[in-house]
Design an enzyme around this catalytic site. Structure first.
Site, PDB file in Angstrom:
ATOM      1  N   GLU A 292       0.794  -1.237   0.000  1.00  0.00           N
ATOM      2  CA  GLU A 292       0.000   0.000   0.000  1.00  0.00           C
ATOM      3  C   GLU A 292       0.821   1.280   0.000  1.00  0.00           C
ATOM      4  OE1 GLU A 292      -3.323   0.222   2.609  1.00  0.00           O
ATOM      5  OE2 GLU A 292      -4.248  -1.543   1.742  1.00  0.00           O
TER       6      GLU A 292
ATOM      7  N   GLU B   8      -5.574  -8.248  -0.116  1.00  0.00           N
ATOM      8  CA  GLU B   8      -6.360  -7.944   1.081  1.00  0.00           C
ATOM      9  C   GLU B   8      -7.787  -7.621   0.667  1.00  0.00           C
ATOM     10  OE1 GLU B   8      -4.856  -4.866   3.724  1.00  0.00           O
ATOM     11  OE2 GLU B   8      -2.817  -5.653   3.553  1.00  0.00           O
TER      12      GLU B   8
END
Ligand code: BG6
Length: 489
Positions: A205, A394
């Site tokens: 991320e 995720e």
């Protein structure tokens, strides 16, 4: 009278409902339906990889054990005012000592894959220089335990816990010294672990930790850099990713697979028309220009450079080549729809719609519920960048997760969210999106960064006093999905 009657029958119904609730349906016993053909409604391809995900700082604890150095999150969480409930992850889930119990939890789900992260400051306490001789011992033990339980390890190298020493010496990701240090760390891990780890995620991320950590001052290290420096930070991280890809190829076993795990700016056509879908493609490329696009195309888009103007990062052609090193897959972290778009006559060809205040979300405000995100995002990514392998690295949701008097957690809202997203993901795969696996965030409740322990994402509830773990109803739901290789649409 009538009111009384209805009150009484309501009370009766309520106690009946409570009795039924005390004996929850054994969803996990549902069997695959042989009548369902290949990729019939709800079915996933055979060999689809079902997993769960965690990260080191969020679960491990043991922050001062076995020679671990400090990370920027240790520093940040200990400074007052940064974490909503005033906690730190000094102990977290104490996974460092309870990993065997936690591997058993993964096994109970029937999951065959587990995505975890390696704490850089355990391996190189100073970020650079000598490796800590005990730095990888914990991961050695974890890997052996996973493999002994038939669970394939997927390792992430960087899930935000930068060695504090690199922040102090070089300004962290503000310097390419950190990018180079990351490559050395990647090489070391590849050398030592790729006998057992076949898949490595480099950075997790970038879209979050760069913007929140270096731009908005919300995440560690808490900086608010001006745009030019922020773009430089993101560029240095992209460079670190490219260097790590090369280091892993050079030092890992042949066949080791490598790629990023990114919270892609999730673009969704507000209404499914050909024009809007095209607009979403353009938006996907442009709104991910700072990281995913430069990684996958080896160049910044014209739109990005024009928009950044004098604030564009400084870079060389050689750096772009390194950044554009070929990946084996991309990992996409998919939670919420970020941009609903419509086609527009005006350049660059899309318009972004405002969110109404009443748009539904899970227990975190940012976690808007848009299941079609799991359909569009992998589809668009595959098309825009010609990607052959995608993992959903995720996906998951936080909910209130009250423990009821019977000791159970009936997280029906999380089940609703997961069912809806998985249904849309299955639709994407049935239509050809190359998604090979799915890692549910998260195995268990943990330290949710700036929320501390105030947000719960786990399939297993963790009592942060006793550290006891207990399955929520969603664990049964997920076990059933895995057992049937299908979602119950
Ligand atoms: C992702 C991260 O942003 O989402 C995870 O990769 C994180 O580490 C999860 O825990 C939930 O986010 P948050 O901000 O609610 O903790």
């Amino acid at each position: 009278m009538l009111e009384d009657l209805s009150r009484r029958s309501f009370a009766k119904l309520a106690s009946l409902a409570a009795a039924i609730a005390a004996a929850p349906a054994r969803a996990e016993e549902a069997q695959p339906d042989p009548a369902r053909g290949h990729l019939a409604t709800g079915s996933f391809p055979s060999g689809f990889i079902w997993g769960t995900a965690t990260s080191a700082y969020q679960i491990e604890g043991a922050v001062a054990e076995d020679g671990r150095g400090r990370s920027i999150w240790d520093t940040f969480s200990h400074q007052p005012g940064h974490i909503a409930d005033g906690t730190t992850a000094d102990r977290a889930d104490d996974h460092y000592h309870r990993y065997k119990e936690d591997v058993a939890l993964i096994r109970e789900l029937g999951a065959k894959a587990y995505r975890f992260s390696i704490a850089w400051p355990r391996v190189f306490p100073e970020g650079v220089g000598a490796a800590n001789p005990k730095g990888l011992d914990f991961y050695d033990r974890l890997l052996d335990e996973l493999l002994a339980n038939g669970i394939e390890p997927y390792a992430t190298l960087y899930h935000w816990d930068l060695p504090q020493a690199l922040q102090d010496r070089f300004g962290g990701w503000q310097s390419t010294e950190t990018s180079k240090a990351f490559a050395d760390y990647a090489a070391y891990v590849a050398q030592r672990l790729t006998d057992r780890v076949k898949t490595i995620f480099t950075v997790n991320e970038v879209g979050r930790f760069v913007t929140f950590g270096y731009g908005l001052g919300i995440d560690a290290p808490g900086l608010k850099l001006p745009p030019k420096q922020l773009n430089q930070v993101r560029h240095n991280v992209a460079l670190a990713h490219g260097l790590a890809v090369q280091a892993i190829r050079a030092h890992g076993r042949a066949g080791t697979k490598v790629g990023p795990a990114e919270n892609i700016a999730a673009c969704v056509p507000a209404i499914d028309t050909r024009e809007n879908a095209r607009a979403a493609e353009i938006a996907t490329r442009e709104l991910n220009a700072g990281f995913l696009n430069v990684v996958l195309e080896g160049k910044y888009t014209d739109g990005f450079l024009a928009y950044a103007g004098a604030n564009a990062p400084t870079y060389t052609e050689d750096e772009l080549k390194i950044i554009g090193s070929k990946n084996d897959f991309i990992g996409l972290n998919i939670y919420a729809p970020q941009f609903y778009v419509l086609a527009s006559e005006r350049a660059p060809g899309f318009s972004i719609l405002p969110f109404p205040k009443s748009f539904p979300h899970m227990s975190a405000d940012w976690l808007r519920i848009g299941p079609e995100t799991a359909y569009w995002v992998p589809r668009l990514a595959a098309k825009v960048w010609n990607v052959e392998t995608i993992y959903i690295s995720e996906n998951g949701a936080s909910s209130a997760d009250e423990v009821r008097p019977d000791g159970k957690v009936y997280d029906l809202d999380r089940i609703m969210y997961l069912r809806a997203y998985l249904t849309q993901l299955q639709r994407a795969i049935a239509e050809g999106a190359p998604v090979r696996g799915y890692f549910l965030w998260s195995l268990m409740d943990n330290f949710e960064w700036i929320y501390g322990f105030g947000k719960r994402f786990g399939l297993y509830h963790v009592d942060f006093e006793t550290l006891g773990r207990r399955p929520k109803l969603s664990a049964s739901f997920y076990r059933n999905v895995i057992a049937r290789n299908a979602v119950d649409v």
